[in-house]
Design a protein around this motif. Structure first.
Motif, PDB file in Angstrom:
ATOM      1  N   ARG A  35     -14.186   9.389 -10.694  1.00  0.00           N
ATOM      2  CA  ARG A  35     -15.014   8.406 -11.379  1.00  0.00           C
ATOM      3  C   ARG A  35     -14.188   7.140 -11.554  1.00  0.00           C
ATOM      4  N   VAL A  36     -14.808   6.011 -11.394  1.00  0.00           N
ATOM      5  CA  VAL A  36     -14.100   4.727 -11.425  1.00  0.00           C
ATOM      6  C   VAL A  36     -14.469   3.976 -12.693  1.00  0.00           C
ATOM      7  N   GLY A  37     -13.475   3.341 -13.324  1.00  0.00           N
ATOM      8  CA  GLY A  37     -13.719   2.473 -14.469  1.00  0.00           C
ATOM      9  C   GLY A  37     -13.309   1.047 -14.160  1.00  0.00           C
ATOM     10  N   ILE A  38     -13.674   0.131 -15.042  1.00  0.00           N
ATOM     11  CA  ILE A  38     -13.321  -1.284 -14.916  1.00  0.00           C
ATOM     12  C   ILE A  38     -12.399  -1.633 -16.070  1.00  0.00           C
TER      13      ILE A  38
ATOM     14  N   PRO B  60       0.797  -1.232   0.000  1.00  0.00           N
ATOM     15  CA  PRO B  60       0.000   0.000   0.000  1.00  0.00           C
ATOM     16  C   PRO B  60       0.827   1.280   0.000  1.00  0.00           C
ATOM     17  N   GLU B  61       1.937   1.320   0.741  1.00  0.00           N
ATOM     18  CA  GLU B  61       2.718   2.555   0.768  1.00  0.00           C
ATOM     19  C   GLU B  61       3.350   2.833  -0.595  1.00  0.00           C
ATOM     20  N   GLU B  62       3.880   1.794  -1.222  1.00  0.00           N
ATOM     21  CA  GLU B  62       4.461   1.981  -2.556  1.00  0.00           C
ATOM     22  C   GLU B  62       3.418   2.520  -3.535  1.00  0.00           C
ATOM     23  N   MET B  63       2.211   1.993  -3.476  1.00  0.00           N
ATOM     24  CA  MET B  63       1.146   2.459  -4.363  1.00  0.00           C
ATOM     25  C   MET B  63       0.797   3.919  -4.090  1.00  0.00           C
ATOM     26  N   PHE B  64       0.705   4.277  -2.826  1.00  0.00           N
ATOM     27  CA  PHE B  64       0.316   5.640  -2.454  1.00  0.00           C
ATOM     28  C   PHE B  64       1.391   6.653  -2.829  1.00  0.00           C
ATOM     29  N   VAL B  65       2.625   6.385  -2.469  1.00  0.00           N
ATOM     30  CA  VAL B  65       3.695   7.352  -2.715  1.00  0.00           C
ATOM     31  C   VAL B  65       3.984   7.478  -4.209  1.00  0.00           C
ATOM     32  N   SER B  66       4.032   6.371  -4.915  1.00  0.00           N
ATOM     33  CA  SER B  66       4.293   6.442  -6.354  1.00  0.00           C
ATOM     34  C   SER B  66       3.178   7.204  -7.067  1.00  0.00           C
TER      35      SER B  66
ATOM     36  N   ASN C  29       0.262  -7.726  -1.851  1.00  0.00           N
ATOM     37  CA  ASN C  29       0.552  -7.433  -0.449  1.00  0.00           C
ATOM     38  C   ASN C  29      -0.423  -6.450   0.186  1.00  0.00           C
ATOM     39  N   GLY C  30      -1.697  -6.624  -0.129  1.00  0.00           N
ATOM     40  CA  GLY C  30      -2.725  -5.792   0.497  1.00  0.00           C
ATOM     41  C   GLY C  30      -2.989  -4.472  -0.191  1.00  0.00           C
ATOM     42  N   SER C  31      -2.373  -4.221  -1.346  1.00  0.00           N
ATOM     43  CA  SER C  31      -2.626  -2.986  -2.086  1.00  0.00           C
ATOM     44  C   SER C  31      -4.071  -2.962  -2.588  1.00  0.00           C
ATOM     45  N   ARG C  32      -4.629  -1.757  -2.692  1.00  0.00           N
ATOM     46  CA  ARG C  32      -5.983  -1.590  -3.204  1.00  0.00           C
ATOM     47  C   ARG C  32      -6.055  -0.323  -4.062  1.00  0.00           C
ATOM     48  N   LEU C  33      -7.089  -0.231  -4.866  1.00  0.00           N
ATOM     49  CA  LEU C  33      -7.306   0.981  -5.640  1.00  0.00           C
ATOM     50  C   LEU C  33      -7.477   2.185  -4.722  1.00  0.00           C
ATOM     51  N   ASP C  34      -7.932   1.944  -3.540  1.00  0.00           N
ATOM     52  CA  ASP C  34      -8.117   2.997  -2.540  1.00  0.00           C
ATOM     53  C   ASP C  34      -6.830   3.785  -2.302  1.00  0.00           C
ATOM     54  N   ASP C  35      -5.672   3.127  -2.428  1.00  0.00           N
ATOM     55  CA  ASP C  35      -4.391   3.788  -2.151  1.00  0.00           C
ATOM     56  C   ASP C  35      -4.133   4.922  -3.135  1.00  0.00           C
TER      57      ASP C  35
ATOM     58  N   PRO D  96      -9.617   6.690 -11.832  1.00  0.00           N
ATOM     59  CA  PRO D  96      -8.908   5.416 -11.659  1.00  0.00           C
ATOM     60  C   PRO D  96      -9.717   4.270 -12.234  1.00  0.00           C
ATOM     61  N   THR D  97      -9.019   3.259 -12.725  1.00  0.00           N
ATOM     62  CA  THR D  97      -9.699   2.067 -13.225  1.00  0.00           C
ATOM     63  C   THR D  97      -9.198   0.846 -12.466  1.00  0.00           C
ATOM     64  N   ARG D  98     -10.163   0.009 -12.085  1.00  0.00           N
ATOM     65  CA  ARG D  98      -9.828  -1.218 -11.357  1.00  0.00           C
ATOM     66  C   ARG D  98      -9.437  -2.269 -12.390  1.00  0.00           C
ATOM     67  N   GLY D  99      -8.134  -2.442 -12.556  1.00  0.00           N
ATOM     68  CA  GLY D  99      -7.616  -3.421 -13.488  1.00  0.00           C
ATOM     69  C   GLY D  99      -7.529  -4.797 -12.862  1.00  0.00           C
ATOM     70  N   ALA D 100      -7.001  -5.744 -13.631  1.00  0.00           N
ATOM     71  CA  ALA D 100      -6.916  -7.109 -13.132  1.00  0.00           C
ATOM     72  C   ALA D 100      -6.094  -7.969 -14.076  1.00  0.00           C
ATOM     73  N   MET D 101      -5.464  -8.989 -13.496  1.00  0.00           N
ATOM     74  CA  MET D 101      -4.835 -10.074 -14.260  1.00  0.00           C
ATOM     75  C   MET D 101      -5.293 -11.385 -13.642  1.00  0.00           C
ATOM     76  N   SER D 102      -5.699 -12.332 -14.481  1.00  0.00           N
ATOM     77  CA  SER D 102      -6.211 -13.597 -13.956  1.00  0.00           C
ATOM     78  C   SER D 102      -5.535 -14.827 -14.551  1.00  0.00           C
ATOM     79  N   ILE D 103      -4.700 -14.644 -15.567  1.00  0.00           N
ATOM     80  CA  ILE D 103      -4.015 -15.783 -16.190  1.00  0.00           C
ATOM     81  C   ILE D 103      -2.520 -15.653 -15.935  1.00  0.00           C
TER      82      ILE D 103
END
Length: 445
Positions: free
Chosen positions: A196-199, A98-104, A129-135, A149-156
């Motif tokens: 506004r949030v995207g997917i 979370p800190e890396e996400m917030f500061v970057s 490691n617990g990072s979220r879009l919230d950061d 912000p857009t909530r991305g994802a990888m599943s494969i």
């Protein structure tokens, strides 16, 4: 209701329907909204002297990966093509929290602000490691930029034939569940929304067809936009043909990924049929010229897209593949690449500036931003053209693209000062940079 009067600019570039430019122009801000644009305006509120300056709408960035500001100029990724570049960086990104996400995000957002950007999207597609879009949303709130912000994802993961390590992929049910959470918590559909949030599933080579299809259904149910990477380079096209038996444009259309509520990043390798599809469907494109150069992906057919009626905005892309985040320089690079590929008359400076402002707002579905008109949001950049970069320029508006300045003097977002006198007005940037460098050293071991 508080007022701010921006007065006596050398030029006010409105980006209105007539593309009017006002010499000796004024802009009156009232309550976060543009109340008047013209000459000789008066106000009892604060006055900002814009003599020697060009005033434009705030620039709009349509594609970024803010977390990557912690991984600029990484050895092993400096000279690699897209897929090799990703394979170098994935193990590093897996160490983030979370800190890396917030500061970057703070660093990346401040860098954008100093380059005149008032509205930016972000594509965050890994959550170690617990990072979220919230950061990143929290970081944008402190910096003060309008944020999509857009909530991305990888599943494969690699064990299933994908590129990312298994540690960075998520279960698809959990991805969709968190998409619902962040949209319900943060998305504001109202005019003047700051968030506004995207997917945004990451790409066709890191998620399944089912997730792409389900993401599109969910986004339309929630009334939010869709975003992903598409047709970025030759490897991307070859993967699509081998894996799906079709080109990326057909893949996108088959899964519901075209329309006014969709924008795709890069699109370097779209063919004529795909360009026509995007124009007919109202699908937008985030053009990332510096990243495309850095990764050797090619030159996107922006002239052909624009001529066909495709919505095109600019994106700085992530700082691991740019490695900068200066949006006004991105506009210059867009102009230069179209001229290299199609001739010196392929794109004018004012068209590049339009793509960087109004074009980006249209791509992100923000009819309330992108131009200086009564009733639009007060997202305004003031550029000092009295310095060395523009010295000798005969055309101060064109100079913003052709020679500079490359750093904004003042930036207002929703009528609030985010940059003042060339310095961040909302955060202690020096302290943020110190912490960013500490985190980078720790990641490097």
């Amino acid at each position: 209701m508080s007022e701010i009067l921006i007065r006596n600019a050398d030029a006010v570039v409105t980006m209105n329907g007539a593309r009017a430019e006002i010499t000796g122009g004024d802009v009156l801000i009232r309550g976060g909204v543009i109340a008047a644009v013209g000459q000789g305006l008066v106000s009892s509120g604060a006055v900002v002297n814009a003599a020697g300056c060009v005033v434009t709408p705030g620039l709009v960035n349509t594609h970024h990966h803010l977390y990557q500001t912690l991984t600029r100029a990484v050895p092993g990724g400096q000279d690699a093509l897209l897929f090799g570049w990703l394979q170098t960086l994935y193990p590093i990104w897996a160490k983030f929290g979370p800190e890396e996400m917030f500061v970057s995000a703070q660093v990346g957002l401040a860098e954008l602000a100093l380059s005149g950007c008032s509205l930016t999207s972000d594509h965050l597609y890994l959550f170690p490691n617990g990072s979220r879009l919230d950061d990143t949303i929290a970081a944008a709130g402190e910096v003060g930029l309008r944020f999509h912000p857009t909530r991305g994802a990888m599943s494969i993961g690699v064990s299933d034939g994908g590129l990312p390590p298994d540690s960075l992929v998520e279960r698809e049910a959990a991805i969709l569940e968190d998409c619902i959470r962040v949209v319900d918590r943060f998305h504001d559909a109202g005019e003047g929304a700051m968030v506004r949030v995207g997917i945004a599933p990451c790409s066709p080579f890191s998620v399944s067809r089912d997730l792409m299809r389900e993401a599109a259904i969910l986004a339309r149910d929630k009334g939010v936009m869709l975003h992903t990477h598409l047709a970025e380079n030759d490897e991307d096209i070859a993967y699509s043909l081998a894996k799906f038996g079709c080109r990326p444009g057909q893949y996108a259309e088959d899964l519901g990924w075209t329309g006014e509520d969709v924008w795709h990043a890069h699109c370097v390798k779209l063919d004529a049929g795909e360009i026509d599809l995007f124009a007919r469907s109202g699908t937008g494109v985030a053009h990332c010229p510096c990243s495309n150069c850095r990764l050797g992906s090619g030159i996107a057919p922006v002239r052909l897209m624009r001529d066909a009626g495709v919505k095109v905005g600019l994106g700085v892309d992530g700082s691991a593949s740019n490695d900068a985040g200066n949006l006004i320089l991105e506009a210059r690079q867009a102009l230069l690449l179209q001229r290299v590929s199609r001739g010196a008359d392929a794109m004018a400076a004012r068209e590049a500036l339009e793509i960087a402002t109004l074009g980006g707002a249209k791509v992100l579905g923000r009819g309330d931003c992108g131009s200086l008109e009564v009733g639009k949001r007060a997202d305004i950049a003031i550029w000092d053209v009295s310095g060395i970069e523009a010295a000798g320029s005969w055309d101060p508006v064109a100079s913003l693209i052709l020679c500079g300045p490359t750093r904004v003097r003042d930036l207002f977002v929703e009528g609030r000062a985010v940059v003042r006198g060339g310095q961040m007005a909302t955060i202690d940037l020096s302290a943020v940079i110190v912490r960013q460098n500490q985190l980078a050293r720790r990641l490097a071991g």
